[in-house]
Scaffold this active site. Structure first.
Site, PDB file in Angstrom:
ATOM      1  N   GLU A   1       0.795  -1.232   0.000  1.00 47.30           N
ATOM      2  CA  GLU A   1       0.000   0.000   0.000  1.00 47.30           C
ATOM      3  C   GLU A   1       0.830   1.287   0.000  1.00 47.30           C
ATOM      4  O   GLU A   1       0.724   2.110   0.918  1.00 47.30           O
ATOM      5  CB  GLU A   1      -0.967  -0.005   1.196  1.00 47.30           C
ATOM      6  CG  GLU A   1      -1.943  -1.172   1.147  1.00 47.30           C
ATOM      7  CD  GLU A   1      -3.025  -1.101   2.207  1.00 47.30           C
ATOM      8  OE1 GLU A   1      -2.879  -0.352   3.184  1.00 47.30           O
ATOM      9  OE2 GLU A   1      -4.029  -1.807   2.038  1.00 47.30           O
TER      10      GLU A   1
ATOM     11  N   GLU B   1      -5.480  -8.070  -0.524  1.00 46.35           N
ATOM     12  CA  GLU B   1      -6.241  -7.817   0.709  1.00 46.35           C
ATOM     13  C   GLU B   1      -7.685  -7.468   0.369  1.00 46.35           C
ATOM     14  O   GLU B   1      -7.944  -6.648  -0.504  1.00 46.35           O
ATOM     15  CB  GLU B   1      -5.648  -6.639   1.507  1.00 46.35           C
ATOM     16  CG  GLU B   1      -4.295  -6.891   2.113  1.00 46.35           C
ATOM     17  CD  GLU B   1      -3.837  -5.754   3.048  1.00 46.35           C
ATOM     18  OE1 GLU B   1      -4.676  -4.949   3.502  1.00 46.35           O
ATOM     19  OE2 GLU B   1      -2.620  -5.674   3.291  1.00 46.35           O
TER      20      GLU B   1
HETATM   21  C1  BGC Z   1      -2.935  -2.666   7.006  1.00 42.49           C
HETATM   22  C2  BGC Z   1      -3.545  -3.053   8.308  1.00 42.49           C
HETATM   23  C3  BGC Z   1      -5.015  -2.813   8.316  1.00 42.49           C
HETATM   24  C4  BGC Z   1      -5.642  -3.411   7.109  1.00 42.49           C
HETATM   25  C5  BGC Z   1      -7.080  -3.065   7.054  1.00 42.49           C
HETATM   26  C6  BGC Z   1      -3.630  -3.376   5.948  1.00 42.49           C
HETATM   27  O1  BGC Z   1      -3.004  -3.129   4.754  1.00 42.49           O
HETATM   28  O2  BGC Z   1      -1.607  -3.021   6.967  1.00 42.49           O
HETATM   29  O3  BGC Z   1      -2.934  -2.350   9.352  1.00 42.49           O
HETATM   30  O4  BGC Z   1      -5.582  -3.442   9.424  1.00 42.49           O
HETATM   31  O5  BGC Z   1      -4.997  -2.998   5.943  1.00 42.49           O
HETATM   32  O6  BGC Z   1      -7.250  -1.698   7.221  1.00 42.49           O
END
Ligand code: BGC
Length: 443
Positions: free
Chosen positions: A204, A319
């Site tokens: 990210e 993710e």
């Molecule tokens: C972050 C986390 C976060 C998640 C959802 C991830 O990319 O590293 O810290 O909990 O995204 O927000």
């Protein structure tokens, strides 16, 4: 406390360090001299030129195969990307490795905060004990036949974010070259691992990395990775937190062994309701998934699919997930909808995450959160007695009258990757129990 995803970028003045050290020798009345200790010369980032970009050839068969092998995966989140392992409540235990493998996930994405375990000055040596710890985890995951995505996560200064408590600040002028030199060490250490290890340059990128800075830095980092790992598949994602909307600005190096990643947390008011690291904290009580919400969830996936078709690189949704403060039924619907939406667009994925606030596994009870796991299900199920003597049909599944099914098929496009499918959720409504005791067939 976890970081604010929505924190604004505050540009920082970048101090320019002298490229060479100062050495002063001053004569004095007594005819002697004094010397000031040498500051190590700041490394020159131009020693790490960006790989050429502008004509990426499209993905190799190797990258396509690696992306496919990622299949249905899960993030070991809040573990090694916490400031120190355990600081956010969960660690990489043998139990979580065993359970993730036995549940049938094909891959594990392993987020790691290397920046908090390395020197602040050149050569930015990674703490040998930490390196060994990460390697031992990677080896255990590989030994379970999992594909592993090893990344760099939460190098706060790279994005211009505030440091977490206990983190040491690096001189601003060294932040980017440190990123590249950390990768030099990581890539060298893992160069002999087999094909099931994939490297991901950075989770990210955002803030000061948005736009061209990330394109250039990623091309520098890939250059050093390629010195020791000429062909290993490497994952690169766009800026603004791996937004599909930024794919148009992503300039890939001219390298065929790449996989591109996006993250999709739409609808954000649902997935991040009550999340303490989002400012302001979003109100609770948002359910999922209306037609408008589904459109919001799938829009980035459509962008990614079109981009992938045009550029000929595979896309991995590294993710997606919904925080535990949302109601469970909505989270189950969300997970299943996302899973199907991603797979129907020919992409693979990793759920965020295994055993913390978004988790599908309870590391205290040592048990899966059955309904949730159902949403991203790769778990084996055993049909209870009422179903054993009949054929049971759900979606387009047909279960025979076998007490313990060798494999359950579902509608996903690639049968070898589909070891099992969830039954109607919650499990209690059909009396099906989850049995995670045996590994599932994998591609
Ligand atoms: C972050 C986390 C976060 C998640 C959802 C991830 O990319 O590293 O810290 O909990 O995204 O927000």
């Amino acid at each position: 406390m976890r970081p604010a995803r929505t924190s604004l970028f505050h540009p920082k003045a970048r101090a320019v360090l002298a490229a060479s050290a100062l050495l002063l020798a001053a004569g004095c009345a007594a005819g002697g001299s004094i010397s000031i200790p040498l500051t190590p010369a700041a490394p020159d980032i131009n020693a790490y030129p960006p790989m050429p970009k502008g004509a990426p050839p499209g993905a190799s068969a190797r990258a396509e195969a690696a992306a496919k092998a990622l299949g249905r995966g899960v993030n070991f989140g809040n573990m090694l990307e916490a400031p120190t392992e355990g600081a956010w409540g969960v660690s990489v235990t043998d139990d979580v490795i065993d359970k993730a493998a036995a549940a049938g996930f094909a891959s594990v994405r392993l987020p790691v905060r290397w920046s908090n375990h390395a020197g602040a000055e050149a050569p930015f040596t990674i703490d040998p004990a930490f390196m060994t710890r990460v390697e031992s985890i990677v080896d255990k995951l590989l030994a379970k036949n999992l594909v592993v995505v090893l990344n760099m996560h939460h190098y706060r200064q790279l994005d211009g974010d505030a440091l977490d408590a206990g983190e040491a600040k690096v001189a601003d002028a060294l932040v980017d070259v440190r990123f590249v030199m950390l990768w030099e060490q990581i890539a060298a250490r893992f160069k002999s691992k087999g094909d099931r290890l994939v490297l991901e340059l950075y989770n990210e990128p955002h803030g000061r990395m948005n736009g061209e800075p990330w394109n250039v830095l990623a091309a520098r980092a890939l250059g050093v990775v390629r010195k020791s790992n000429p062909e290993r598949p490497v994952v690169i994602g766009p800026t603004h937190w791996n937004s599909a909307g930024d794919l148009a600005q992503l300039k890939l190096p001219n390298d065929a062994n790449l996989i591109v990643t996006v993250h999709d947390y739409n609808p954000f008011p649902f997935t991040h309701q009550g999340a303490e690291w989002v400012t302001p904290v979003l109100p609770l009580g948002v359910t999922c998934c209306s037609a408008a919400q589904v459109a919001d969830m799938t829009a980035p996936l459509d962008v990614a699919k079109s981009w992938a078709a045009a550029k000929r690189y595979p896309v991995y949704v590294g993710e997606f997930g919904a925080y535990s403060k949302a109601d469970e039924a909505s989270r189950v619907t969300f997970n299943r909808t996302m899973r199907d939406a991603i797979e129907s667009r020919g992409m693979t994925w990793a759920y965020w995450e295994f055993a913390a606030g978004f988790g599908v596994y309870d590391p205290v009870k040592l048990a899966f959160e059955a309904p949730l796991t159902c949403g991203v299900s790769v778990v084996r199920v055993t049909l209870p007695a009422p179903f054993l003597s009949s054929t049971f049909r759900m979606r387009n599944l047909t279960f025979g009258a076998t007490p313990r099914l060798a494999a359950l098929e579902d509608s996903a496009p690639d049968p070898p990757m589909v070891p099992a499918m969830c039954v109607p959720c919650p499990y209690s409504s059909v009396g099906v129990e989850v049995a995670n005791e045996r590994p599932l067939r994998k591609s």
